[in-house]
Design a protein around this motif. Structure first.
Motif: not given
Ligand SMILES: C[S@@+](CC[C@H](N)C(=O)[O-])C[C@H]1O[C@@H](n2cnc3c(N)ncnc32)[C@H](O)[C@@H]1O
Length: 699
Positions: A398-400, A403, A428, A449, A477-478, A492
């Motif tokens: 999920k690209g978690q 930041l 996200g 999210e 899912d976005v 992010n």
């Molecule tokens: C890179 S993290 C960013 C977290 C936060 N914004 C930060 O900067 O600390 C990406 C976030 O997007 C969420 N995510 C991943 N795929 C997604 C999707 N298809 N739709 C919505 N959210 C998603 C993940 O669960 C994660 O919380």
């Protein structure tokens, strides 16, 4: 606003609510004594409330109102039925067969009933082993007991007022309904139904508010359905035209008071406090109205103050105090436990976090990185097993990558040019590091999210700062979500969906000012490339057709927890004000063809047999779709008879390239103007690039 100030506001709101509502019993009795219809009166009263609430909803929540769907409509219908129609219906029949004091006293069952309901539904946590849980339960029952004492125990007089402000006959409307005509059993049953409906209403508002966090619109929708329901019931049962008439000034006053104060104000305050303080906060205050009624009776009507009233008042206030203390202890316990669980995610970015704090977090993270990294696995089973130890596992799939540097988060928000009146879309939000900053700067944030665990953390974190009214969370899912209206995007984003997400923003139907996105550095470089650059590519050509892209800053991978393998950059995408007049699907398919091998010349690319055959079949399908446009543009039916012979078709394609000077050109060196012209030349010659609907991933 500080949490203490916010809580103080909730207390003041509830005192206003209870004072306003205490008068409602008396005014309703007064209206019944005037002989108003028990069915038509609530209809008019609810229409008055709706006429105040609906404009507020329309103007104040224009931007933040989430979209409506059938499931929400059904829920609003049911909420209107239970919370307003049945609630008021039972009340008015109950009051008519009993007395205002009795009706007010039975409402004191609401805190206990709603507490029980909320606990059973898991909306209110009751930890009977913890001091906060004990305080909430004991407090609720003590205040209910207090109101019962006021109602049932008189005792000796302890205060006798020398003068009265109001005449009792004003309140009674001159003629009380005859006691013998009252059916007390029916009255009691109706009042029980009223209490059950009210408790359900308070409790059920809480979860629905999370899905639809636009308070005025929420309550207006419920009111709207209640008006329809009241109308249906009254039209069916109240056939006498006289019952529909408003005959006296007294009726007008009663309608105005009950509509504006008893309904509109009470509904608005109730939903405001349910959203911020939870259902228990609202219901725990209900016994206060018995106290207000007793005080009113003493000072306005000149009634004696008895010992029972005094003891009841002390009990009600002590009970309320206990509930409020319990709620406060509960949120403290919650914050501590969350901080313990997610220290590495949180404290570096909390509002008062500084650079030193941030470095401390990173050292802590590095020291523990072994166990943490094990948590960063895409294997569901491992994640599930480890979850119990670490509290939160960040999933690569999920690209978690969170930041955590406050300075960078601040810089992103600053560079996004967010204004205090803006609604920001954040994609996200994760645990909310960026969200908290956005909530400070914007009027409203819509956060999309996917991960439920993140949503829970985010929701709790935002509630701790009493900012939930500024945040709408869409747990989806976005890529599969229709966005409500927003002004700009700041996010992010998960890097694995960068391409379709950027396409969705740029090619989607939402209009917005800018999108400030934190992207993988390499992806952002591709996005920033210009015609003639060695790395000019299909992504850039497509995005830059409709938007300008600006570099903002680079962000090192070390600023993330856990650190990704690559560095990142922030870019700002600004949609162009004037967009070229081109069929988007044709354009996207055309650039896919041209940029497949972007360093080949167009001549050699369109000579390939495979490409020619592909184009031929697409053009055949395209003619079927675009026939009317072709006829209109050309006025020449010849073009509709596309040659099905591949070699003749190929000559036609090459002929267009040659005669317009494109044959030796490489697509990566062409400007948008040149590419648009070439596409238009092809289309005019009935050569099409697109036939099937495209998926976001094709962009
Ligand atoms: C890179 S993290 C960013 C977290 C936060 N914004 C930060 O900067 O600390 C990406 C976030 O997007 C969420 N995510 C991943 N795929 C997604 C999707 N298809 N739709 C919505 N959210 C998603 C993940 O669960 C994660 O919380």
């Amino acid at each position: 606003m500080s949490p203490v100030a916010t809580r103080a506001k909730l207390h003041v709101a509830m005192v206003v609510f209870q004072t306003g509502y205490a008068g409602n019993h008396v005014i309703m009795r007064f209206a019944l004594n005037l002989g108003v219809s028990k069915l038509v009166f609530p209809l008019y009263r609810t229409i008055i409330a709706l006429s105040v609430l609906a404009p507020s909803a329309y103007f104040l929540e224009k931007k933040e109102r989430p979209g409506m769907n059938t499931s929400l409509l059904i829920q609003f219908f049911l909420l209107g039925l239970v919370g307003i129609t049945l609630n008021q219906g039972f009340y008015i029949f109950g009051l008519d067969n009993t007395s205002p004091t009795f009706a007010s006293a039975t409402e004191n069952a609401v805190p206990a009933v709603s507490f029980l309901m909320a606990a059973l539904l898991g909306i209110e946590k009751v930890e009977l082993k913890r001091r906060d849980g004990i305080a909430k339960v004991v407090g609720t029952f003590v205040s209910v007991a207090g109101s019962l004492v006021i109602t049932l125990y008189k005792g000796p007089t302890i205060y006798e007022p020398s003068q009265r402000i109001m005449d009792q006959s004003i309140v009674n409307g001159g003629s009380e309904r005859e006691e013998e005509n009252k059916n007390w059993t029916l009255g009691c049953l109706c009042l029980m139904g009223h209490c059950l409906c009210w408790s359900s209403w308070i409790v059920l508002q809480s979860p629905l508010l999370k899905k639809y966090p636009a308070r005025f619109s929420f309550i207006s929708c419920s009111c709207f359905f209640a008006v329809i329901q009241f109308f249906g019931i009254s039209a069916y049962f109240e056939r006498d035209v006289e019952s529909w008439k408003i005959l006296s000034g007294g009726e007008v006053y009663a309608l105005l008071y009950t509509g504006l104060v008893g309904s509109a104000m009470v509904f608005a305050i109730q939903i405001y406090v349910v959203e911020r303080g939870g259902p228990l906060f609202v219901s725990a205050y209900l016994p206060l109205q018995t106290l207000v009624a007793a005080v009113l009776a003493t000072f306005a009507l000149g009634e004696h103050l008895y010992l029972g009233g005094m003891i009841g008042a002390i009990l009600i206030i002590s009970g309320l105090y206990l509930v409020v203390m319990g709620k406060s202890w509960e949120s403290q316990a919650l914050i501590v436990s969350r901080q313990q669980q997610q220290r590495f995610v949180y404290s570096a970015t909390d509002e008062d976090g500084d650079e030193e704090e941030h470095n401390k977090e990173k050292r802590l993270f590095r020291r523990n990185s072994h166990s943490r990294i094990r948590g960063y696995e895409s294997n569901g089973q491992v994640v599930e097993k480890k979850k119990q130890h670490d509290g939160l596992f960040l999933q690569k799939s999920k690209g978690q990558h969170l930041l955590t540097n406050t300075r960078i988060l601040d810089a992103i928000v600053r560079s996004s040019d967010v204004r205090p009146t803006d609604t920001v879309l954040e994609i996200g939000p994760g645990t909310g590091n960026l969200t908290m900053k956005l909530l400070e700067a914007a009027q409203h944030v819509i956060a999309v999210e996917l991960d439920k665990r993140m949503v829970e953390i985010l929701r709790a974190r935002v509630s701790d700062h009493a900012l939930q009214h500024k945040l709408t969370i869409i747990q989806k899912d976005v890529l599969k979500t229709d966005f409500p209206e927003f002004d700009l995007v700041v996010a992010n984003i998960p890097y694995n969906i960068s391409s379709p997400l950027v396409a969705k923003l740029v090619y989607g139907s939402n209009t917005f000012r800018t999108a400030t996105l934190l992207l993988q550095k390499e992806f952002s470089r591709r996005l920033l490339a210009n015609p003639g650059d060695s790395d000019f590519n299909r992504l850039a050509v497509n995005v830059k057709l409709l938007a300008d892209v600006k570099f903002v800053m680079d962000v090192s991978k070390r600023e993330f927890v856990p650190p990704p393998k690559v560095d990142s950059s922030v870019v700002m995408i600004t949609p162009k004000e004037v967009k070229p007049d081109v069929d988007v699907r044709e354009w996207l398919a055309f650039t896919r063809t041209c940029f497949g091998k972007k360093n080949k010349t167009l001549g050699s690319m369109f000579r390939q047999k495979k490409k020619v055959m592909e184009l031929l079949s697409l053009s055949e399908a395209g003619i079927a779709t675009n026939a009317s446009d072709v006829v209109e543009e050309q006025g020449d039916n010849r073009l509709l008879c596309l040659d099905t012979d591949a070699s003749v078709f190929k000559e036609r394609v090459i002929g267009i390239l040659k005669s317009n000077g494109f044959e030796d050109k490489r697509p990566s060196k062409l400007s948008h103007g040149q590419l648009l012209r070439l596409l238009s030349l092809f289309n005019q010659a009935a050569i099409f690039f697109h036939s099937l609907p495209m998926d976001l991933h094709d962009y």
